[in-house]
Motif scaffolding. Structure first.
Motif, PDB file in Angstrom:
ATOM      1  N   ARG A  22     -44.230  38.763  14.710  1.00 28.98           N
ATOM      2  CA  ARG A  22     -45.561  38.379  14.220  1.00 28.98           C
ATOM      3  C   ARG A  22     -46.067  39.382  13.183  1.00 28.98           C
ATOM      4  N   GLU A  23     -45.833  40.669  13.435  1.00 30.29           N
ATOM      5  CA  GLU A  23     -46.270  41.690  12.474  1.00 30.29           C
ATOM      6  C   GLU A  23     -45.537  41.543  11.152  1.00 30.29           C
ATOM      7  N   GLU A  24     -44.243  41.278  11.190  1.00 33.76           N
ATOM      8  CA  GLU A  24     -43.472  41.103   9.961  1.00 33.76           C
ATOM      9  C   GLU A  24     -43.954  39.881   9.178  1.00 33.76           C
ATOM     10  N   LYS A  25     -44.240  38.793   9.871  1.00 31.81           N
ATOM     11  CA  LYS A  25     -44.742  37.579   9.216  1.00 31.81           C
ATOM     12  C   LYS A  25     -46.108  37.848   8.596  1.00 31.81           C
ATOM     13  N   GLU A  26     -46.979  38.538   9.341  1.00 32.32           N
ATOM     14  CA  GLU A  26     -48.312  38.875   8.841  1.00 32.32           C
ATOM     15  C   GLU A  26     -48.207  39.738   7.584  1.00 32.32           C
ATOM     16  N   ASN A  27     -47.356  40.751   7.629  1.00 33.34           N
ATOM     17  CA  ASN A  27     -47.174  41.631   6.470  1.00 33.34           C
ATOM     18  C   ASN A  27     -46.645  40.855   5.270  1.00 33.34           C
ATOM     19  N   SER A  28     -45.694  39.977   5.517  1.00 42.56           N
ATOM     20  CA  SER A  28     -45.118  39.169   4.444  1.00 42.56           C
ATOM     21  C   SER A  28     -46.177  38.289   3.790  1.00 42.56           C
ATOM     22  N   MET A  29     -47.029  37.676   4.589  1.00 38.60           N
ATOM     23  CA  MET A  29     -48.083  36.823   4.039  1.00 38.60           C
ATOM     24  C   MET A  29     -49.084  37.644   3.231  1.00 38.60           C
ATOM     25  N   ILE A  30     -49.444  38.819   3.714  1.00 39.87           N
ATOM     26  CA  ILE A  30     -50.394  39.664   2.991  1.00 39.87           C
ATOM     27  C   ILE A  30     -49.797  40.112   1.664  1.00 39.87           C
ATOM     28  N   ILE A  31     -48.550  40.514   1.678  1.00 34.72           N
ATOM     29  CA  ILE A  31     -47.880  40.932   0.437  1.00 34.72           C
ATOM     30  C   ILE A  31     -47.842  39.774  -0.554  1.00 34.72           C
ATOM     31  N   SER A  32     -47.549  38.588  -0.079  1.00 34.97           N
ATOM     32  CA  SER A  32     -47.525  37.404  -0.941  1.00 34.97           C
ATOM     33  C   SER A  32     -48.910  37.147  -1.542  1.00 34.97           C
ATOM     34  N   GLY A  48     -58.686  37.847   8.655  1.00 34.23           N
ATOM     35  CA  GLY A  48     -59.488  38.485   9.690  1.00 34.23           C
ATOM     36  C   GLY A  48     -59.107  39.934   9.936  1.00 34.23           C
ATOM     37  N   LEU A  49     -58.199  40.452   9.116  1.00 32.58           N
ATOM     38  CA  LEU A  49     -57.799  41.851   9.238  1.00 32.58           C
ATOM     39  C   LEU A  49     -58.798  42.742   8.508  1.00 32.58           C
ATOM     40  N   THR A  50     -58.724  44.024   8.784  1.00 32.30           N
ATOM     41  CA  THR A  50     -59.611  44.959   8.098  1.00 32.30           C
ATOM     42  C   THR A  50     -59.087  45.249   6.695  1.00 32.30           C
ATOM     43  N   MET A  51     -60.000  45.657   5.844  1.00 27.41           N
ATOM     44  CA  MET A  51     -59.640  46.045   4.478  1.00 27.41           C
ATOM     45  C   MET A  51     -58.621  47.186   4.513  1.00 27.41           C
ATOM     46  N   GLU A  52     -58.811  48.133   5.417  1.00 22.64           N
ATOM     47  CA  GLU A  52     -57.916  49.288   5.517  1.00 22.64           C
ATOM     48  C   GLU A  52     -56.491  48.852   5.854  1.00 22.64           C
ATOM     49  N   LYS A  53     -56.356  47.893   6.763  1.00 16.43           N
ATOM     50  CA  LYS A  53     -55.031  47.403   7.159  1.00 16.43           C
ATOM     51  C   LYS A  53     -54.344  46.717   5.983  1.00 16.43           C
ATOM     52  N   ILE A  54     -55.087  45.926   5.237  1.00 18.27           N
ATOM     53  CA  ILE A  54     -54.524  45.199   4.093  1.00 18.27           C
ATOM     54  C   ILE A  54     -54.098  46.192   2.997  1.00 18.27           C
ATOM     55  N   VAL A  55     -54.927  47.166   2.733  1.00 20.41           N
ATOM     56  CA  VAL A  55     -54.598  48.181   1.729  1.00 20.41           C
ATOM     57  C   VAL A  55     -53.370  48.963   2.167  1.00 20.41           C
ATOM     58  N   SER A  56     -53.278  49.300   3.442  1.00 22.62           N
ATOM     59  CA  SER A  56     -52.128  50.036   3.957  1.00 22.62           C
ATOM     60  C   SER A  56     -50.837  49.239   3.774  1.00 22.62           C
ATOM     61  N   ILE A  57     -50.878  47.959   4.101  1.00 23.70           N
ATOM     62  CA  ILE A  57     -49.699  47.099   3.938  1.00 23.70           C
ATOM     63  C   ILE A  57     -49.333  46.979   2.465  1.00 23.70           C
TER      64      ILE A  57
END
Length: 64
Positions: A22-32, A48-57
């Protein structure tokens, strides 16, 4: 017996694999989304994730 749920190694391994997937899929979608130039605010609203989490990814993927 009392209906107690038993934890066993195979179950724990399976659950960890699901979590990682699930984490890998989430990261892949955010990167896309970042590559497709969605704003950080839009990604926060969608995921629904935090800005910090998205920036980190994004930084880990060298997209930001």
């Amino acid at each position: 017996m009392g209906g107690k749920i038993l934890e066993y190694e195979a179950k724990t391994i399976y659950q960890n694999g699901q979590r990682v997937g699930r984490e890998e899929k989430e990261n892949s979608m955010i990167i896309s989304m970042l590559k497709n130039k969605l704003s950080l605010e839009q990604i926060v609203a969608i995921t629904g994730l935090t800005m910090e989490k998205i920036v980190s990814i994004g930084r880990q993927a060298a997209v930001l």
